[in-house]
Motif scaffolding. Sequence first.
Motif, mmCIF file in Angstrom:
data_model
loop_
_atom_site.group_PDB
_atom_site.id
_atom_site.type_symbol
_atom_site.label_atom_id
_atom_site.label_comp_id
_atom_site.label_asym_id
_atom_site.label_seq_id
_atom_site.Cartn_x
_atom_site.Cartn_y
_atom_site.Cartn_z
ATOM 1 N N VAL A 98 -68.367 5.768 21.208
ATOM 2 C CA VAL A 98 -67.771 7.089 21.415
ATOM 3 C C VAL A 98 -68.747 7.955 22.192
ATOM 4 N N ASN A 99 -68.304 8.354 23.387
ATOM 5 C CA ASN A 99 -69.059 9.304 24.202
ATOM 6 C C ASN A 99 -68.350 10.654 24.252
ATOM 7 N N GLY A 100 -67.051 10.668 23.951
ATOM 8 C CA GLY A 100 -66.232 11.875 24.052
ATOM 9 C C GLY A 100 -65.796 12.381 22.691
ATOM 10 N N ARG A 101 -64.540 12.896 22.627
ATOM 11 C CA ARG A 101 -64.050 13.543 21.419
ATOM 12 C C ARG A 101 -62.987 12.691 20.737
ATOM 13 N N VAL A 102 -63.123 12.552 19.419
ATOM 14 C CA VAL A 102 -62.141 11.829 18.608
ATOM 15 C C VAL A 102 -61.787 12.703 17.417
ATOM 16 N N VAL A 103 -60.484 12.936 17.236
ATOM 17 C CA VAL A 103 -59.998 13.656 16.064
ATOM 18 C C VAL A 103 -59.131 12.662 15.294
ATOM 19 N N GLY A 104 -59.667 12.100 14.232
ATOM 20 C CA GLY A 104 -58.950 11.104 13.451
ATOM 21 C C GLY A 104 -59.914 10.067 12.900
ATOM 22 N N ARG A 105 -59.370 9.136 12.146
ATOM 23 C CA ARG A 105 -60.172 8.100 11.501
ATOM 24 C C ARG A 105 -60.641 7.068 12.512
ATOM 25 N N GLU A 120 -64.322 14.197 14.633
ATOM 26 C CA GLU A 120 -63.816 14.947 13.485
ATOM 27 C C GLU A 120 -62.899 14.019 12.711
ATOM 28 N N GLY A 121 -63.446 13.361 11.707
ATOM 29 C CA GLY A 121 -62.674 12.415 10.912
ATOM 30 C C GLY A 121 -63.604 11.432 10.233
ATOM 31 N N ASP A 122 -63.025 10.610 9.393
ATOM 32 C CA ASP A 122 -63.813 9.645 8.627
ATOM 33 C C ASP A 122 -64.126 8.414 9.477
ATOM 34 N N HIS A 135 -72.133 15.068 17.430
ATOM 35 C CA HIS A 135 -71.504 15.999 16.489
ATOM 36 C C HIS A 135 -70.511 15.202 15.654
ATOM 37 N N PHE A 136 -70.647 15.288 14.333
ATOM 38 C CA PHE A 136 -69.787 14.504 13.459
ATOM 39 C C PHE A 136 -69.439 15.309 12.223
ATOM 40 N N GLU A 137 -68.132 15.432 11.951
ATOM 41 C CA GLU A 137 -67.649 16.085 10.734
ATOM 42 C C GLU A 137 -66.712 15.118 10.033
ATOM 43 N N GLY A 150 -55.613 -1.073 5.455
ATOM 44 C CA GLY A 150 -54.489 -0.395 6.093
ATOM 45 C C GLY A 150 -54.903 0.995 6.542
ATOM 46 N N SER A 151 -54.015 1.704 7.203
ATOM 47 C CA SER A 151 -54.379 3.022 7.730
ATOM 48 C C SER A 151 -54.623 4.018 6.598
ATOM 49 N N THR A 152 -53.890 3.913 5.511
ATOM 50 C CA THR A 152 -54.160 4.754 4.354
ATOM 51 C C THR A 152 -54.047 3.901 3.105
ATOM 52 N N PRO A 153 -54.940 4.105 2.129
ATOM 53 C CA PRO A 153 -54.830 3.311 0.904
ATOM 54 C C PRO A 153 -53.561 3.681 0.144
ATOM 55 N N LYS A 154 -52.862 2.678 -0.320
ATOM 56 C CA LYS A 154 -51.624 2.932 -1.051
ATOM 57 C C LYS A 154 -51.917 2.949 -2.545
ATOM 58 N N LEU A 155 -51.402 3.960 -3.203
ATOM 59 C CA LEU A 155 -51.569 4.071 -4.653
ATOM 60 C C LEU A 155 -50.408 3.351 -5.327
ATOM 61 N N ALA A 156 -50.692 2.794 -6.492
ATOM 62 C CA ALA A 156 -49.633 2.110 -7.247
ATOM 63 C C ALA A 156 -48.644 3.159 -7.743
ATOM 64 N N PRO A 157 -47.346 2.872 -7.673
ATOM 65 C CA PRO A 157 -46.353 3.845 -8.151
ATOM 66 C C PRO A 157 -46.487 4.021 -9.667
#
Length: 161
Positions: A98-105, A120-122, A135-137, A150-157
């Motif tokens: 990364v040399n530029g800007r990333v907003v997201g995971r 700006e992201g995890d 610069h990192f947030e 996966g893109s987001t961890p899924k919680l058990a229902p």
Amino acid sequence: MFSKSRINEPGPKTPEPEKPKTPESLTKPMDYAPTPSMPKAKPAPSLLSSDLTISGNIKTSGDIQIEGTVEGDIRAHLLTVGESATIRGEIVADDIVVNGRVVGRVRGLKVRLTSTARVEGDIIHKTIAIESGAHFEGSVQRQEDPLSQGSTPKLAPPTAE
């Protein structure tokens, strides 16, 4: 001129003609390793120039260099985010620079933030390098295989009792 006695007498031998290959000889295991064909030439990385804006996801098994703006998720083998680039979405790649800007995971086996990076992201990684001036947030998490998640961890229902 010809007689039976000469046939049995030793004399100069003529080479025997080659036997035709039978199906049995074709199915026997080879005693040698076959030579590989010429390796395929690695294709050049795809380049999205600085005047290009993409709204949507990008997926490639090759290398990609982005100099423009992408609003969407990106999956690649090697991803280079140029200094003039802005990405709003999740990045998933084996190798990320990364040399530029990333907003997201950001998820990658090897992640490198150069001195001009703004993230700006995890970041989920196996190995990471952050140069002075970047610069990192967000949060940083090391995983042995960050690409399998996966893109987001899924919680058990919730279960009804």
